[in-house]
Enzyme design. Structure first.
Site, mmCIF file in Angstrom:
data_model
loop_
_atom_site.group_PDB
_atom_site.id
_atom_site.type_symbol
_atom_site.label_atom_id
_atom_site.label_comp_id
_atom_site.label_asym_id
_atom_site.label_seq_id
_atom_site.Cartn_x
_atom_site.Cartn_y
_atom_site.Cartn_z
ATOM 1 C CG HIS A 273 -2.065 0.849 1.285
ATOM 2 N ND1 HIS A 273 -2.395 1.714 0.271
ATOM 3 C CD2 HIS A 273 -2.962 1.109 2.277
ATOM 4 C CE1 HIS A 273 -3.440 2.452 0.635
ATOM 5 N NE2 HIS A 273 -3.794 2.109 1.851
ATOM 6 C CG HIS A 312 -4.513 0.446 -8.112
ATOM 7 N ND1 HIS A 312 -5.852 0.420 -7.838
ATOM 8 C CD2 HIS A 312 -3.950 1.289 -7.224
ATOM 9 C CE1 HIS A 312 -6.097 1.233 -6.825
ATOM 10 N NE2 HIS A 312 -4.972 1.770 -6.428
ATOM 11 C CG ASP A 368 2.933 4.243 -3.975
ATOM 12 O OD1 ASP A 368 2.981 5.332 -3.392
ATOM 13 O OD2 ASP A 368 2.085 3.361 -3.707
#
Ligand code: CMC
Length: 433
Positions: A273, A312, A368
């Site tokens: 995460h 994702h 990210d």
């Protein structure tokens, strides 16, 4: 089927009994899980449940805050596309939107900024708590603990049914997160704490608390302040992800928001995460040069490693946040100089966007993948990366918590299980085992 025959229901045939059941279809294509309960073989049965590890196909709540259209790569806060917000709004403007549902007018924004600015200081005893951590303590561990500790400084936060009480705790958390993060960083560095400078913007104040040395003026480059603001906007909310679900689940016990948010931060910390930004940078550093990419990608294809910053649960297209971050990275590198790791990142992306393994699984760069490169170029140590996700996500967690607290349909979160353990048996005294 003609329009007159069409019904907003679903008929389920139980082939164990030959019985048909009709259940309502809501919101387009949703059924209530509790409607399955009437499906039984015997009257005494518990009834049918859905088994859904990881909640991959379960709507846990209704929400009006953020919409992710994963197949199309679309993200909207309160209906506004992320591209427009990142391009034109400040973080606190977006925070107001997320919390209240509408963009603030000039006066509302000034009042909100004043409110948040007024609450940036933390009780001096928080510094004593930070002193207890080892010099090399991870910033996220310190943050989780100090946020949990704040519940003891504001015991009235327990009154979660009082709207004004909720509002003040939300403002406090938004205001204090940058201060706590900067203090955790300075503790790690062994540097004296720099107190909030209330004349500065939210992000400029944060940078000042982090990087100012002694009495010298610290003037962050405006392009870097703006880039951080854009990153904060992109991270502000992302509907029912792991940490937000943790926030809602913990909050559903009616605990105070500090305790709930400490739990949400724990969920964010994990490498799958919000810890992924840190993991990406460590991965790029470990790869080291573009020559090592083929061997690394082989290990990913063999399933030994994950390409961090890719994939994702909801996006099955390019994460729109990654597109914006990639552009922001160019602007930051113009000021700071280009990161040597960028070439590795670009090459990994190029390979992944062409290769069957990644294409077949819809694995695209997520938020990210490039954010860590920006953070590193701006001088943030890698341990602070998940914290840089947690600060802006605070508003998302709190808006979702507020929505949950006032939602009359919500109850304490308490999922079911499919028990596969040992059936009943009798205790065996230790000497007979
Ligand atoms: N690298 C290699 N393979 C992957 C990756 C990856 N990053 N992500 C998923 N896969 C494969 C996975 O092995 C599986 O393959 P197979 O079908 O052969 O078993 C398939 O793709 C589906 O993966 P999954 O684990 O079932 O997908 P998920 O929806 O449960 O996981 C995820 C989503 C984000 C946890 C995962 O893609 C991942 O671990 N990514 C790397 C960590 C990361 O970048 N996390 C940040 C997410 S975005 C920020 C945030 O909001 O948290």
């Amino acid at each position: 089927m003609s329009d007159s025959e069409r019904k907003n229901t679903l008929t389920i045939r139980d082939n164990r009994t030959g019985r048909d059941y009709e259940v309502d279809v809501l919101d387009g294509d949703v059924i209530r899980a509790m409607d399955l309960r009437k499906i039984k073989v015997h009257d005494t049965d518990f009834g049918m449940m859905a088994y859904d590890p990881g909640f991959t196909n379960t709507a846990f709540t209704t929400s009006r805050i953020t919409e992710v259209k994963g197949g199309k790569g679309i993200l909207e806060y309160r209906g506004y596309p992320i591209e427009q917000l990142a391009g034109q709004a400040t973080y606190l403007e977006v925070a107001h939107l997320i919390l209240n549902g509408e963009l603030p007018n000039g006066k509302e924004l000034d009042d909100f900024v004043d409110d948040v600015t007024f609450h940036t200081y933390v009780h001096e005893n928080v510094l004593t708590i930070l002193q207890g951590f080892r010099y090399d303590a991870h910033a996220m561990g310190m943050m989780i603990s100090t946020v949990a500790a704040l519940s003891t400084f504001y015991p009235e936060a327990k009154q979660v049914d009082d709207p004004e009480n909720r509002r003040i705790q939300i403002v406090r958390l938004l205001a204090k997160m940058p201060t706590l993060a900067a203090f955790a960083f300075r503790h790690h560095k062994g540097l004296p704490y720099v107190y909030p400078e209330n004349g500065l913007s939210y992000t400029a104040n944060f940078l000042n608390m982090l990087f100012r040395i002694g009495g010298r003026e610290y003037e962050p480059h405006p392009a870097l302040v703006r880039a951080l603001d854009v990153l904060f906007v992109l991270h502000a909310d992302h509907e029912q992800n792991c940490s937000t679900t943790a926030m809602r689940v913990i909050g559903s016990s009616r605990v105070d928001p500090y305790s709930a948010m400490a739990g949400a931060m724990g969920a964010l910390y994990g490498p799958l995460h919000g810890g992924a930004n840190e993991a990406v940078l460590r991965m790029l550093t470990e790869i080291g040069t573009t020559d090592n990419i083929p061997a690394f990608m082989d290990s990913v294809r063999r399933g030994e490693r994950r390409l961090m910053g890719f994939g994702h649960r909801v996006y099955k297209a390019y994460d729109p946040r990654a597109t914006i971050i990639k552009r922001a990275a160019d602007e930051v590198f113009e000021v700071t100089g280009r990161s040597p790791l960028l070439d590795i990142a670009l090459e990994l992306e190029k390979i992944a966007l062409q290769e069957e393994y990644f294409v077949k699984r819809n694995l695209y760069p997520n938020v990210d993948f490039y954010s860590g490169l920006i953070y590193q170029a701006m001088g943030f140590p890698v341990e602070l990366f998940p914290v840089l996700f947690a600060i802006p996500r605070t508003v998302g967690w709190l808006a979702q918590w507020e929505e949950m607290v006032v939602d009359r349909e919500q109850k304490i979160a308490r999922p079911r299980q499919v028990f596969r353990g040992h059936p009943r048996r009798d205790f065996v005294p230790i000497e007979l085992r």
